[in-house]
Design a protein around this motif. Sequence first.
Motif, short mmCIF file in Angstrom:
data_model
loop_
_atom_site.label_atom_id
_atom_site.label_comp_id
_atom_site.label_asym_id
_atom_site.label_seq_id
_atom_site.Cartn_x
_atom_site.Cartn_y
_atom_site.Cartn_z
N GLU A 19 14.88 10.02 10.13
CA GLU A 19 14.97 9.86 11.37
C GLU A 19 13.99 10.66 12.17
OE1 GLU A 19 19.65 9.24 11.25
OE2 GLU A 19 19.12 10.66 12.48
N HIS A 36 -0.17 8.37 7.71
CA HIS A 36 1.29 8.47 8.11
C HIS A 36 1.51 9.75 8.73
CE1 HIS A 36 2.79 4.97 5.28
NE2 HIS A 36 2.20 4.62 6.65
N HIS A 57 6.09 0.20 10.73
CA HIS A 57 4.75 0.56 11.34
C HIS A 57 3.59 -0.06 10.52
CE1 HIS A 57 0.82 2.76 11.38
NE2 HIS A 57 1.25 3.09 12.82
N ASP A 58 3.61 -0.23 9.11
CA ASP A 58 2.64 -0.80 8.18
C ASP A 58 2.61 -2.17 8.26
OD1 ASP A 58 2.92 1.74 5.79
OD2 ASP A 58 1.84 2.00 7.95
N LEU A 65 20.11 4.32 11.19
CA LEU A 65 18.97 4.01 11.43
C LEU A 65 18.51 2.97 10.54
CD1 LEU A 65 16.00 4.89 12.13
CD2 LEU A 65 15.98 6.46 10.05
N LYS A 124 2.28 9.19 -8.14
CA LYS A 124 3.55 8.64 -7.87
C LYS A 124 3.85 8.35 -6.28
CE LYS A 124 7.65 6.62 -8.99
NZ LYS A 124 7.18 5.70 -7.88
N GLY A 125 3.90 7.25 -5.95
CA GLY A 125 4.17 6.88 -4.58
C GLY A 125 5.68 7.16 -4.14
N GLY A 126 5.70 7.47 -2.89
CA GLY A 126 7.01 7.50 -2.13
C GLY A 126 7.79 8.81 -2.63
N PRO A 173 -0.03 1.32 -6.03
CA PRO A 173 -0.06 1.33 -4.28
C PRO A 173 -1.21 1.86 -3.75
CG PRO A 173 0.77 3.64 -5.47
CD PRO A 173 0.42 2.56 -6.39
N HIS A 174 -2.44 1.09 -4.02
CA HIS A 174 -3.81 1.25 -3.77
C HIS A 174 -4.70 0.00 -3.48
CE1 HIS A 174 -7.66 3.37 -3.43
NE2 HIS A 174 -8.04 2.75 -4.39
N THR A 189 23.94 4.00 6.99
CA THR A 189 23.03 4.51 8.11
C THR A 189 22.45 3.93 9.29
OG1 THR A 189 22.17 5.59 6.03
CG2 THR A 189 21.00 5.99 7.99
N TYR A 212 10.83 4.16 9.00
CA TYR A 212 9.84 3.83 10.06
C TYR A 212 8.50 3.34 9.47
CZ TYR A 212 7.48 4.37 14.41
OH TYR A 212 6.83 4.07 15.46
N TYR A 213 8.04 4.04 8.55
CA TYR A 213 6.76 3.69 8.05
C TYR A 213 6.50 2.37 7.76
CZ TYR A 213 5.98 8.73 7.83
OH TYR A 213 6.05 10.29 7.99
N GLU A 236 11.14 -0.24 2.56
CA GLU A 236 12.36 0.44 2.81
C GLU A 236 12.56 0.12 4.25
OE1 GLU A 236 11.98 5.02 1.93
OE2 GLU A 236 9.96 4.17 2.55
N CYS A 296 10.75 8.94 12.51
CA CYS A 296 10.85 7.47 13.36
C CYS A 296 10.88 7.89 14.80
CB CYS A 296 12.57 6.97 13.27
SG CYS A 296 12.77 5.36 13.85
N PRO A 342 -1.75 8.20 -2.73
CA PRO A 342 -0.87 7.99 -4.09
C PRO A 342 -1.93 7.32 -5.07
CG PRO A 342 -0.08 6.41 -2.56
CD PRO A 342 -0.81 7.15 -1.69
N HIS A 343 -3.15 7.96 -5.13
CA HIS A 343 -4.25 7.29 -6.02
C HIS A 343 -5.22 8.49 -6.49
CE1 HIS A 343 -7.09 4.57 -7.34
NE2 HIS A 343 -7.98 5.03 -6.60
N GLN A 351 -3.86 5.71 4.87
CA GLN A 351 -2.33 5.18 5.66
C GLN A 351 -2.22 5.79 7.04
OE1 GLN A 351 1.01 3.78 2.83
NE2 GLN A 351 0.30 5.68 1.94
N HIS A 359 0.98 -1.05 0.13
CA HIS A 359 0.03 -0.04 -0.06
C HIS A 359 1.09 1.16 0.09
CE1 HIS A 359 -3.20 -2.55 2.38
NE2 HIS A 359 -3.14 -2.75 0.92
N LYS A 360 1.94 1.03 0.51
CA LYS A 360 2.97 2.40 0.92
C LYS A 360 3.68 2.51 -0.62
CE LYS A 360 5.75 5.12 3.06
NZ LYS A 360 5.50 6.13 1.74
N GLY A 361 3.73 3.87 -1.02
CA GLY A 361 4.06 4.22 -2.19
C GLY A 361 5.51 4.06 -2.07
N GLY A 362 6.16 4.22 -3.48
CA GLY A 362 7.73 4.39 -3.61
C GLY A 362 8.71 3.31 -3.01
N GLU A 376 19.51 -0.25 12.13
CA GLU A 376 18.70 -0.65 13.28
C GLU A 376 17.22 -1.14 12.94
OE1 GLU A 376 20.54 2.85 16.14
OE2 GLU A 376 18.35 2.99 15.33
N ILE A 377 16.75 -0.53 11.71
CA ILE A 377 15.28 -0.90 11.12
C ILE A 377 15.54 -2.45 10.75
CG2 ILE A 377 13.62 -0.57 9.67
CD1 ILE A 377 13.14 2.01 10.96
#
Lengths: 258, 258
Positions: B223, B43, A159-160, A194, B10-12, A131-132, A192, A155-156, A152, B226, B131-132, B41, A9-12, A197-198
């Motif tokens: 970060e 976010h 979470h998702d 972060l 476009k996503g992201g 992404p929908h 990086t 953080y998102y 990615e 996050c 993104p839709h 979402q 669902h998350k874009g990019g 850690e992720i």
Amino acid sequence: MRTIAIASHKGGVGKTTLAINLSAAFAKLGKRALVVDMDPQGHCAVGVALPEDRIEYSILDCLQSQGTSAAVDLSQITWQVAPDYDLAPASPALSQLEERAKGTIAETTLLTQVLNATTRTYDVCVIDCPPHPGTLMRNALKAADEIVIPVETGYYALHDLPGQIEAFEAIAREGGRQVRIHVVPNQYDVRTKLAREILAELRQRFASVITNAVINFNTKLKEGACYGQPITEFAPGSSGAHDFGALARELLHERTAS
Amino acid sequence: MRTIAIASHKGGVGKTTLAINLSAAFAKLGKRALVVDMDPQGHCAVGVALPEDRIEYSILDCLQSQGTSAAVDLSQITWQVAPDYDLAPASPALSQLEERAKGTIAETTLLTQVLNATTRTYDVCVIDCPPHPGTLMRNALKAADEIVIPVETGYYALHDLPGQIEAFEAIAREGGRQVRIHVVPNQYDVRTKLAREILAELRQRFASVITNAVINFNTKLKEGACYGQPITEFAPGSSGAHDFGALARELLHERTAS
Ligand SMILES: Nc1ncnc2c1ncn2[C@@H]1O[C@H](COP(=O)(O)OP(=O)(O)OP(=O)(O)O)[C@@H](O)[C@H]1O
Ligand SMILES: Nc1ncnc2c1ncn2[C@@H]1O[C@H](COP(=O)(O)OP(=O)(O)OP(=O)(O)O)[C@@H](O)[C@H]1O
Ligand SMILES: [Mg+2]
Ligand SMILES: [Mg+2]
């Protein structure tokens, strides 16, 4: 034929990048690969430099004609991208299927029928999703044996992810399938803190579904899209080509010695 | 009140990152800022560490009750994120508005009515979009005086931009508004030759709508999400905070001396 949907669902997060380059890596390993683009943005065709103004038919023609006497077979709309690598392009008009949909079971299993009916033989089919969470994505998830979720190391994503895995498995079950989920870390930058850690957190919390293979951030992957070439052609010696080779082998269960 | 929608099919590309941090930069310049999250979402709430399990009401309650005797005012659902900085959160149930929509004019002007009816006074309202291209995005575009389109300095952005600008202007015109479009380069990495080439091309082809301000790739922005803090709090001395300050000033037309 193994059918793998690339969904989020998350874009990019890299759905299109994985669809184009994972398929190229499969073809390099001798598998006959098909990419189906279910995103009206149509970035798969852009990313492999198909001449857009010459694309007359798309996956929409197959989906809409399914079950009629004038059913359009996949072989009538696919383009060859490379040896053993075909693409069934999307079209902007695909979004009409999304807008008109009422969410019936029949509407969400059109792609399953198209893939079952095709006369062409492929070893693996990779489906790119928008992404929908709508009818187009549901078609892809119901047609799939496996679902790859690019994340990615941000953080998102963390979470998702639980909600997405649950939602995707539920849709696939509607289609009567037990799907296998693969979570693939993408755009990873080891420098990086972060990100490190992720990734560690992802590996711990999603140990049963996360792949060993990680796709590192590699500018060559962005450049490849610009020149319309999968990474296996654009920069066969790059870390991007190596990473997609490792992912393809892992998904084909040929655990590498490395 | 100036209303700015942050939109892209476009996503992201950084819609949420811009919504959260641009609003914080506006607040730092003394403007009373409101962020409205129209993406199921949700976010924006995640990125500013709102306790999700405590969010009872969302923008959906305002939209769905608009025009009834029990209309929910924005002031009843907003959370304070920082001084002079409020957030009207989304909810996952917003996607129902998208699924049930028939695309009528009335359905796509609900947000305009909500923003016109509110008793609260803000100087600037920033709307985050999914993104839709659907009813939720149309609501945002029709309520907006200005549309900010974040673009990555990558190939897909260059390819999509003409179509997106045209589509967004057409939707805004349906609402009877002449909107101003701002294209904002985001996640820019000056060290990458491809990025420099794409930015030069964007500046040449879209000279009338592209901003001078560029948001560089800055890990502190990832970060910040996050730790649930806008960049003005998380890393006020970072290049990210500088870039968002410059963008906020440019959009407020206080050209900086630099
Ligand atoms: N591993 C990587 N290294 C470098 N760049 C990457 C990588 N993966 C993706 N990208 C770049 O990130 C951007 C987003 O990737 P992509 O378009 O594939 O995501 P997507 O999930 O398909 O997006 P959408 O949600 O719009 O369909 C693109 O510019 C792409 O070139
Ligand atoms: N300038 C930047 N520097 C570094 N990271 C960034 C920058 N802008 C965005 N990001 C990161 O890129 C990712 C995508 O950004 P974001 O989620 O804001 O995009 P979006 O357009 O809102 O995505 P969606 O289409 O899913 O709504 C996030 O991990 C975010 O932290
Ligand atoms: Mg894509
Ligand atoms: Mg977002």
